[in-house]
Design a protein around this motif. Structure first.
Motif, PDB file in Angstrom:
ATOM      1  N   MET A 118       1.854  -1.033  -9.850  1.00  0.00           N
ATOM      2  CA  MET A 118       0.459  -0.590  -9.953  1.00  0.00           C
ATOM      3  C   MET A 118       0.369   0.932  -9.966  1.00  0.00           C
ATOM      4  O   MET A 118      -0.425   1.521 -10.699  1.00  0.00           O
ATOM      5  CB  MET A 118      -0.339  -1.164  -8.785  1.00  0.00           C
ATOM      6  N   GLY A 119       1.188   1.591  -9.147  1.00  0.00           N
ATOM      7  CA  GLY A 119       1.184   3.053  -9.146  1.00  0.00           C
ATOM      8  C   GLY A 119       1.679   3.638 -10.448  1.00  0.00           C
ATOM      9  O   GLY A 119       1.115   4.608 -10.977  1.00  0.00           O
ATOM     10  N   PHE A 120       2.738   3.042 -11.021  1.00  0.00           N
ATOM     11  CA  PHE A 120       3.262   3.527 -12.290  1.00  0.00           C
ATOM     12  C   PHE A 120       2.266   3.302 -13.420  1.00  0.00           C
ATOM     13  O   PHE A 120       2.215   4.087 -14.371  1.00  0.00           O
ATOM     14  CB  PHE A 120       4.585   2.839 -12.615  1.00  0.00           C
ATOM     15  N   ALA A 121       1.482   2.217 -13.349  1.00  0.00           N
ATOM     16  CA  ALA A 121       0.476   1.962 -14.386  1.00  0.00           C
ATOM     17  C   ALA A 121      -0.523   3.104 -14.460  1.00  0.00           C
ATOM     18  O   ALA A 121      -0.970   3.488 -15.544  1.00  0.00           O
ATOM     19  CB  ALA A 121      -0.237   0.642 -14.106  1.00  0.00           C
ATOM     20  N   MET A 122      -0.881   3.664 -13.311  1.00  0.00           N
ATOM     21  CA  MET A 122      -1.801   4.794 -13.307  1.00  0.00           C
ATOM     22  C   MET A 122      -1.082   6.095 -13.646  1.00  0.00           C
ATOM     23  O   MET A 122      -1.636   6.986 -14.297  1.00  0.00           O
ATOM     24  CB  MET A 122      -2.448   4.897 -11.920  1.00  0.00           C
ATOM     25  N   ARG A 123       0.163   6.191 -13.258  1.00  0.00           N
ATOM     26  CA  ARG A 123       0.939   7.400 -13.521  1.00  0.00           C
ATOM     27  C   ARG A 123       1.190   7.593 -15.014  1.00  0.00           C
ATOM     28  O   ARG A 123       1.314   8.728 -15.491  1.00  0.00           O
ATOM     29  CB  ARG A 123       2.265   7.307 -12.752  1.00  0.00           C
ATOM     30  N   ILE A 124       1.249   6.498 -15.771  1.00  0.00           N
ATOM     31  CA  ILE A 124       1.505   6.571 -17.211  1.00  0.00           C
ATOM     32  C   ILE A 124       0.433   7.401 -17.913  1.00  0.00           C
ATOM     33  O   ILE A 124       0.721   8.109 -18.881  1.00  0.00           O
ATOM     34  CB  ILE A 124       1.596   5.145 -17.789  1.00  0.00           C
ATOM     35  N   VAL A 125      -0.805   7.337 -17.441  1.00  0.00           N
ATOM     36  CA  VAL A 125      -1.888   8.124 -18.043  1.00  0.00           C
ATOM     37  C   VAL A 125      -1.569   9.611 -17.962  1.00  0.00           C
ATOM     38  O   VAL A 125      -1.731  10.359 -18.944  1.00  0.00           O
ATOM     39  CB  VAL A 125      -3.220   7.812 -17.342  1.00  0.00           C
ATOM     40  N   PHE A 126      -1.074  10.066 -16.826  1.00  0.00           N
ATOM     41  CA  PHE A 126      -0.788  11.486 -16.641  1.00  0.00           C
ATOM     42  C   PHE A 126       0.469  11.898 -17.402  1.00  0.00           C
ATOM     43  O   PHE A 126       0.561  13.035 -17.880  1.00  0.00           O
ATOM     44  CB  PHE A 126      -0.646  11.790 -15.153  1.00  0.00           C
TER      45      PHE A 126
ATOM     46  N   MET B 259      -8.924   3.803  -7.225  1.00  0.00           N
ATOM     47  CA  MET B 259      -7.572   3.257  -7.153  1.00  0.00           C
ATOM     48  C   MET B 259      -7.358   2.509  -5.835  1.00  0.00           C
ATOM     49  O   MET B 259      -6.764   1.428  -5.810  1.00  0.00           O
ATOM     50  CB  MET B 259      -6.564   4.405  -7.301  1.00  0.00           C
ATOM     51  N   ILE B 260      -7.867   3.066  -4.750  1.00  0.00           N
ATOM     52  CA  ILE B 260      -7.757   2.397  -3.453  1.00  0.00           C
ATOM     53  C   ILE B 260      -8.581   1.113  -3.447  1.00  0.00           C
ATOM     54  O   ILE B 260      -8.168   0.083  -2.888  1.00  0.00           O
ATOM     55  CB  ILE B 260      -8.194   3.353  -2.330  1.00  0.00           C
ATOM     56  N   SER B 261      -9.760   1.141  -4.086  1.00  0.00           N
ATOM     57  CA  SER B 261     -10.585  -0.057  -4.172  1.00  0.00           C
ATOM     58  C   SER B 261      -9.881  -1.157  -4.959  1.00  0.00           C
ATOM     59  O   SER B 261      -9.893  -2.332  -4.559  1.00  0.00           O
ATOM     60  CB  SER B 261     -11.929   0.287  -4.818  1.00  0.00           C
ATOM     61  N   LEU B 262      -9.247  -0.791  -6.087  1.00  0.00           N
ATOM     62  CA  LEU B 262      -8.515  -1.780  -6.866  1.00  0.00           C
ATOM     63  C   LEU B 262      -7.298  -2.295  -6.114  1.00  0.00           C
ATOM     64  O   LEU B 262      -6.907  -3.455  -6.277  1.00  0.00           O
ATOM     65  CB  LEU B 262      -8.084  -1.170  -8.205  1.00  0.00           C
ATOM     66  N   LEU B 263      -6.712  -1.449  -5.287  1.00  0.00           N
ATOM     67  CA  LEU B 263      -5.589  -1.894  -4.470  1.00  0.00           C
ATOM     68  C   LEU B 263      -6.016  -2.994  -3.505  1.00  0.00           C
ATOM     69  O   LEU B 263      -5.322  -4.005  -3.343  1.00  0.00           O
ATOM     70  CB  LEU B 263      -5.009  -0.705  -3.697  1.00  0.00           C
ATOM     71  N   SER B 264      -7.172  -2.827  -2.892  1.00  0.00           N
ATOM     72  CA  SER B 264      -7.665  -3.876  -1.993  1.00  0.00           C
ATOM     73  C   SER B 264      -8.025  -5.139  -2.773  1.00  0.00           C
ATOM     74  O   SER B 264      -7.825  -6.264  -2.283  1.00  0.00           O
ATOM     75  CB  SER B 264      -8.878  -3.363  -1.212  1.00  0.00           C
TER      76      SER B 264
ATOM     77  N   ILE C  59       0.835  -1.207   0.000  1.00  0.00           N
ATOM     78  CA  ILE C  59       0.000   0.000   0.000  1.00  0.00           C
ATOM     79  C   ILE C  59       0.863   1.248   0.000  1.00  0.00           C
ATOM     80  O   ILE C  59       0.600   2.214  -0.729  1.00  0.00           O
ATOM     81  CB  ILE C  59      -0.960  -0.033   1.200  1.00  0.00           C
ATOM     82  N   LEU C  60       1.930   1.253   0.802  1.00  0.00           N
ATOM     83  CA  LEU C  60       2.828   2.406   0.847  1.00  0.00           C
ATOM     84  C   LEU C  60       3.508   2.626  -0.503  1.00  0.00           C
ATOM     85  O   LEU C  60       3.672   3.771  -0.944  1.00  0.00           O
ATOM     86  CB  LEU C  60       3.889   2.208   1.934  1.00  0.00           C
ATOM     87  N   ALA C  61       3.903   1.543  -1.172  1.00  0.00           N
ATOM     88  CA  ALA C  61       4.556   1.672  -2.477  1.00  0.00           C
ATOM     89  C   ALA C  61       3.609   2.280  -3.497  1.00  0.00           C
ATOM     90  O   ALA C  61       4.009   3.119  -4.314  1.00  0.00           O
ATOM     91  CB  ALA C  61       5.049   0.303  -2.946  1.00  0.00           C
ATOM     92  N   LEU C  62       2.340   1.887  -3.459  1.00  0.00           N
ATOM     93  CA  LEU C  62       1.381   2.466  -4.405  1.00  0.00           C
ATOM     94  C   LEU C  62       1.107   3.930  -4.086  1.00  0.00           C
ATOM     95  O   LEU C  62       1.055   4.771  -4.975  1.00  0.00           O
ATOM     96  CB  LEU C  62       0.084   1.664  -4.394  1.00  0.00           C
TER      97      LEU C  62
ATOM     98  N   ALA D 179      -1.656  11.997  -7.795  1.00  0.00           N
ATOM     99  CA  ALA D 179      -2.490  12.666  -6.790  1.00  0.00           C
ATOM    100  C   ALA D 179      -2.048  12.260  -5.377  1.00  0.00           C
ATOM    101  O   ALA D 179      -1.590  13.101  -4.599  1.00  0.00           O
ATOM    102  CB  ALA D 179      -3.977  12.391  -6.993  1.00  0.00           C
ATOM    103  N   LEU D 180      -2.136  10.995  -5.034  1.00  0.00           N
ATOM    104  CA  LEU D 180      -1.772  10.562  -3.685  1.00  0.00           C
ATOM    105  C   LEU D 180      -0.268  10.697  -3.446  1.00  0.00           C
ATOM    106  O   LEU D 180       0.159  11.049  -2.349  1.00  0.00           O
ATOM    107  CB  LEU D 180      -2.206   9.109  -3.457  1.00  0.00           C
ATOM    108  N   GLY D 181       0.536  10.399  -4.466  1.00  0.00           N
ATOM    109  CA  GLY D 181       1.975  10.438  -4.310  1.00  0.00           C
ATOM    110  C   GLY D 181       2.610  11.764  -4.651  1.00  0.00           C
ATOM    111  O   GLY D 181       3.843  11.851  -4.731  1.00  0.00           O
TER     112      GLY D 181
END
Length: 262
Positions: free
Chosen positions: A85-93, A147-152, A23-26, A32-34
């Motif tokens: 997982m975080g980078f996968a979302m970051r690629i969009v931005f 994103m948090i829901s998909l993380l869980s 969770i911390l890595a994501l 936004a969160l990071g």
């Protein structure tokens, strides 16, 4: 008197430490969160709250001492999964910012840059502007909650185990990273087409009237044309950004599933 054995203490520590690591890595790598503008205590507190919510719902953890070599390998595995997982979302931005960078270069604003704390570097002002729009749209869509829901859900798609991660997960992340160039070019295509027509018109005008000062006329004209087309195309970016964000969220879970060793 309450007594607890070392094995029970290790089990409790593992049940909290390993989910917290993913969770911390994501949270550290996700948009936004990071963002470095978010205080470190807020990000750490958010990760702790999510872990306290998610950890009781997880299945049994591997019977491994968290301080052993196998336990540290599981810890590193969770870091890799969360960062991917975080980078996968970051690629969009990054794709949106690349579209702004391409447009800014054609408009003559390549020298106008801002420092971007997210990327720890300078990006053109148009790229920064489109990046802020994408971030606001992401928050308006409750993308951070999705994103948090998909993380869980990733703990079900890829449970914590000592099997390691599979290579297809890295290949899926690399292929998704290639979308930066395609999406960035498609987003900036209306602006690039309008500026190309403007530059062609200026070239013809220069040939027809050689005494015309191209630098005095061309720069304001291309800048005004670029800003006008950008203002006209902004309302049409909404469905494109929504599709890209949904694709990024879907890819987050897909990458986690590809990391699973069958």
């Amino acid at each position: 008197m309450i007594s607890i054995t070392t094995a029970e203490l290790n089990a409790l520590l593992a049940a909290f430490l390993w989910p917290l690591t993913r969770i911390l890595a994501l949270v550290a790598s996700a948009p936004a969160l990071g963002n470095p503008a978010v205080p470190l205590r807020v990000r750490l507190g958010l990760a702790l709250m999510i872990t306290l919510t998610v950890a009781p719902t997880l299945g049994p953890m591997p019977q491994v001492d968290p301080g052993s070599l196998a336990g540290l390998l599981i810890l590193a595995q969770q870091i890799v999964i969360g960062l991917a997982m975080g980078f996968a979302m970051r690629i969009v931005f990054v794709a949106v910012e690349m579209a702004g960078e391409l447009a800014g270069l054609q408009m003559g604003l390549g020298f106008a840059t801002f420092f971007d704390p997210q990327n720890a570097g300078h990006i053109p002002v148009i790229g920064r502007f489109l990046g802020l729009i994408a971030t606001l749209f992401f928050l308006a869509l409750n993308g951070h909650l999705q994103m948090i829901s998909l993380l869980s859900q990733s703990f079900s798609a890829l449970p914590i185990n000592a099997d390691g991660v599979a290579a297809p997960g890295f290949r899926a992340l690399a292929s998704w990273g290639g979308e930066i160039f395609a999406a960035g070019l498609l987003l900036s295509l209306p602006l690039l087409a309008a500026l190309l027509i403007t530059n062609l018109a200026l070239g013809i005008l220069t040939r027809a009237a050689p005494q015309l000062n191209l630098f005095a006329v061309g720069f304001p004209l291309t800048l005004a044309t670029g800003l006008l087309v950008l203002a006209l195309t902004l309302p049409y970016l909404t469905p494109v950004l929504e599709r890209m964000i949904q694709d990024g969220l879907h890819m987050m879970l897909q990458i986690a599933a590809h990391f699973r060793i069958s």
